[in-house]
Design a protein around this motif. Structure first.
Motif, short mmCIF file in Angstrom:
data_model
loop_
_atom_site.label_atom_id
_atom_site.label_comp_id
_atom_site.label_asym_id
_atom_site.label_seq_id
_atom_site.Cartn_x
_atom_site.Cartn_y
_atom_site.Cartn_z
N PHE A 113 0.84 -1.21 0.00
CA PHE A 113 0.00 0.00 0.00
C PHE A 113 0.87 1.25 0.00
CE2 PHE A 113 -3.51 -2.75 1.51
CZ PHE A 113 -4.54 -2.23 0.74
N LEU A 139 -2.38 -5.09 -5.74
CA LEU A 139 -1.17 -4.46 -5.22
C LEU A 139 0.08 -5.27 -5.57
CD1 LEU A 139 -2.49 -3.44 -1.69
CD2 LEU A 139 -1.98 -1.91 -3.58
N THR A 176 -1.13 4.17 -2.24
CA THR A 176 -2.54 3.99 -1.89
C THR A 176 -2.73 3.77 -0.39
OG1 THR A 176 -2.34 1.60 -2.36
CG2 THR A 176 -3.10 3.02 -4.15
N LEU A 177 -1.74 4.17 0.41
CA LEU A 177 -1.84 3.96 1.85
C LEU A 177 -2.99 4.74 2.46
CD1 LEU A 177 -0.39 2.51 4.20
CD2 LEU A 177 1.00 4.56 4.49
#
Length: 760
Positions: A243, A459, A248-249
């Motif tokens: 992530f 991911l 996209t954390l």
């Protein structure tokens, strides 16, 4: 503007007041007097019907009050503050209440404690907050519990909080010091009432997480907790890293989209019941506030929940609203309650993205107004616009704080964010189904689990692409960088509005030309190439030096300490110094003096910062060899090289290593680190460099003759960890408060000056 957006100038004044108070450290009474004067003038002007001038002084009143609030909250300490009544040397009995949910780390648990009183020689009322660190991962203590324990409070140096991001974050939470406990067995707990609000919230959160664990596979259940509640402690480190590296954390931090999805889900559930608008608004307000508590009160969810409350209240009252005004009012309310949030990275990113979406999505979307009703626009183009705007708004701050921006961010967000939104809706359906009938919840979980695993596989696919990280060098952290960020945002807004407005196009050209000329000016002032520099900080009985290597993007660390063990040396002292100097990777770690009990801390730090080689002073060879013999052999330690005896010259690396000494040599300057009294220093330590600097990595109790003799040897500057006292003659010494009056200006005492930068 004041009539249309009254919160906007008030917000600007509040931010200015907070920044002014933080930078100048003016006393609170000056801000309070300024606020009273401005308020009196504003009331006088209102009586004279001078509305505009009165509004200006009203704004100045708000700014002065913001500065006053910041100073009394984070800078000034009253007579009952714990730092004024307790010494670091004392083990005291502490009484207080846990004021936040426990923060579980991989090797410890941290609790914020609001103090009530302390017992030294007698019981004293105490104000302030401390951070309790327990070397165990446990949630046996919860928010609202009252505790009693024994411990030594390690207070933060006020000067260090201005330079260390870690200590600054704690200071902005009101934390004055840290207490370390090996176990909670010595803590006496008075449990909170089981009928309180926080107890009810904890039970609901436990039920939600329990439902995920029953109906989903372990990796999916951990991911579901992060998506819905921001509970990331059970997510695997490999998944968390994916992530982070894909940009996209943010989906694991509950934000505005989560709040909007929760409101949408509740509206869909309430629709069949035909509830009237006012009562529906009351239910939604309750749900939003409970959801904010369930998600641990993260800055992003507080901002989003506050916005949602304003929008819902406006709908209940039948009033129109402007999202720009809503954002301004939300930020103003948050800063009025907790002004330290202005410096929180998550809060800044949240506000910038929210404002960017409000200001920029509409003008960009206007280019596609003809196709707004087409499915391909709603499901493809519009998400791309939103993702691009969020990326454009957040990238400067990400580059500034973290030094890198993932190249796959836009593409990964286009895939992960829609899947995450779908997963959040599906997870709420799962919770409702599990509440109605557990078997139905198990069936819903079997459908949601593949969706969550699809996100993880997406991911992994982005990771397999091996797209580069956009790394930013040392210039990204220069003082002018915040100016570049402001210019960037100004250009972004001007260019977006320039699509339809002639004046905005002219403004964009003006800002661009101004920014380009300022960049040329700064480049001339800064020079062609970044130079090496040494950042020195004091430790208990020792010193730590960070040596920048701008050409390689790495740093070297020189460490010398007292022979007594320092608790949590890596996390409490060394890691904040590295964060303060924005160190991402260590090249070499030099150890001059280190007790055996701290070797594990140094090794852990070396592994964390990918250090390949450690240079250790020869007297400590047996201790390091013992540690290497008994450590976990599955963990590969850095290479250890021992130095001592005859000085070893390594011209390529610029170091001269000898017994009890490390010398850093460049063409212009020589910096000699020694771990012995200055009186025993050999004259052969000098080189042909134009400036000779001596760093004493120990405490120093000199006589005036000592520093005069060193000056005559050729040392132009003397730096030490701490001057304990000055010996005038055999029978008398100068007291601590008299030392500053005697020291010459070429002596730097790090205990008094704080961190010190020495250019190379």
């Amino acid at each position: 503007m004041f009539r249309k957006y009254p919160a906007l100038p008030l917000l600007g004044a509040a931010i200015f007041g907070i920044v002014l108070a933080d930078q100048t450290h003016l006393p609170s009474w000056q801000f309070l007097v300024a606020a009273l004067v401005c308020a009196c003038i504003a009331l006088f002007l209102l009586a004279r019907s001078a509305w505009r001038t009165a509004a200006v002084f009203g704004v100045l009143t708000a700014g002065s009050l913001s500065g006053f609030h910041f100073v009394i909250s984070y800078l000034e300490r009253g007579p009952d503050h714990v730092s004024r009544i307790v010494s670091t040397r004392d083990v005291v009995r502490i009484y207080g209440q846990i004021s936040d949910w426990p923060d579980l780390r991989s090797d410890r648990t941290e609790y914020l404690i609001d103090l009530d009183s302390v017992l030294t020689t007698h019981m004293r009322r105490a104000d302030g907050r401390i951070l309790l660190k327990v070397t165990d991962t446990t949630t046996s203590l919860q928010r609202g519990d009252r505790i009693e324990c024994f411990g030594r409070i390690y207070f933060f140096d006020p000067a260090a909080t201005r330079f260390s991001p870690y200590l600054r974050r704690l200071n902005l939470k009101g934390v004055a010091g840290t207490v370390y406990l090996p176990t909670l067995l010595d803590v006496r707990v008075d449990r909170r009432s089981p009928l309180g609000l926080f107890a009810a919230v904890d039970r609901v959160r436990t039920l939600i997480l329990g439902s995920f664990e029953r109906n989903l596979s372990p990796p999916s259940a951990a991911l579901a907790g992060g998506f819905v509640l921001g509970e990331t402690r059970h997510i695997g480190t490999d998944v968390y890293a994916m992530f982070r590296d894909s940009g996209t954390l943010h989906v694991l931090a509950v934000s505005g989209s989560n709040v909007a999805l929760v409101i949408l889900f509740v509206l869909l559930v309430l629709r069949p019941f035909g509830i009237s608008q006012p009562w529906r608004g009351v239910i939604l307000l309750t749900v939003v506030m409970v959801f904010a508590l369930l998600s641990f009160g993260q800055p992003s969810v507080i901002r989003a929940s506050t916005m949602a409350v304003f929008i819902l209240v406006a709908g209940m009252l039948g009033r129109e609203y402007d999202l720009n005004h809503i954002v301004s009012l939300t930020v103003l309310c948050i800063l009025a309650y907790e002004p330290g949030q202005l410096y929180d990275v998550g809060f800044q990113l949240s506000v910038v993205c929210a404002w960017g979406l409000v200001l920029l999505v509409k003008p960009v979307g206007a280019l596609f107004v003809t196709w707004h009703n087409r499915r391909w626009y709603r499901w493809l183009v519009f998400p791309i616009i939103v993702s691009l705007v969020a990326q454009l708004c957040s990238s400067p701050l990400i580059a500034y704080y973290f030094g890198r921006v993932p190249a796959a961010t836009v593409m990964a967000n286009l895939v992960v964010v829609p899947l995450t939104s779908l997963a959040v809706m599906a997870l709420m359906v799962l919770l409702l189904a599990d509440l109605v009938w557990p078997v139905l919840g198990f069936f819903a979980g079997s459908l949601v689990d593949p969706l969550l695993r699809l996100i993880i596989e997406s991911l992994r696919w982005f990771k397999a692409l091996n797209l580069p990280q956009l790394n930013f060098g040392p210039l990204a952290y220069e003082p002018f960088s915040i100016l570049w960020i402001l210019v960037y945002f100004a250009l972004l807004i001007c260019f977006c509005f320039a699509i339809h407005r002639k004046m905005a196009r002219r403004m964009a050209v003006f800002v661009l030309l101004t920014g380009a000329n300022m960049a040329l000016l700064v480049s001339v002032v800064q020079g062609k190439e970044p130079r090496e520099s040494v950042h020195l900080s004091g430790l208990p009985g020792g010193i730590v030096a960070v040596i920048d290597q701008p050409r390689s993007g790495e740093s070297d660390l020189i460490f010398s300490s007292t022979l007594l063990k320092i608790d949590d040396l890596d996390t409490r002292l060394l890691q904040p110094v590295l964060e303060m100097n924005r160190v991402k990777k260590l090249r070499f770690l030099f150890v001059m003096v280190c007790p055996y009990d701290n070797i594990d801390d140094l090794m852990r730090l070396a592994l964390m910062y990918q250090c390949s080689t450690m240079y250790v002073s020869a007297p400590y060879r047996p201790s390091f060899e013992d540690y290497q013999a008994y450590h976990d052999q599955s963990v590969r330690l850095p290479e250890v090289i021992y130095f001592g005896g005859v000085p070893a010259i390594d011209a390529r690396r610029g170091y001269i290593l000898g017994e009890g000494r490390i010398q850093v040599v460049t063409e212009d300057r020589s910096i000699l680190f020694v771990d012995r009294p200055a009186e025993d220093l050999p004259s052969s330590s000098l080189t042909s460099a134009s400036e000779q600097v001596l760093v004493l990595a120990t405490r120093w109790s000199p006589r005036p003759d000592d520093w005069i003799a060193l000056r005559q040897q050729g040392f132009t500057r003397l730096i030490c960890s701490r001057i304990e006292r000055i010996r005038v003659d055999t029978d008398s010494v100068l007291l601590d408060d008299q030392v500053d009056q005697v020291l010459p200006d070429y002596i730097i005492d790090l205990r008094r000056t704080g961190p010190y930068r020495l250019p190379m």
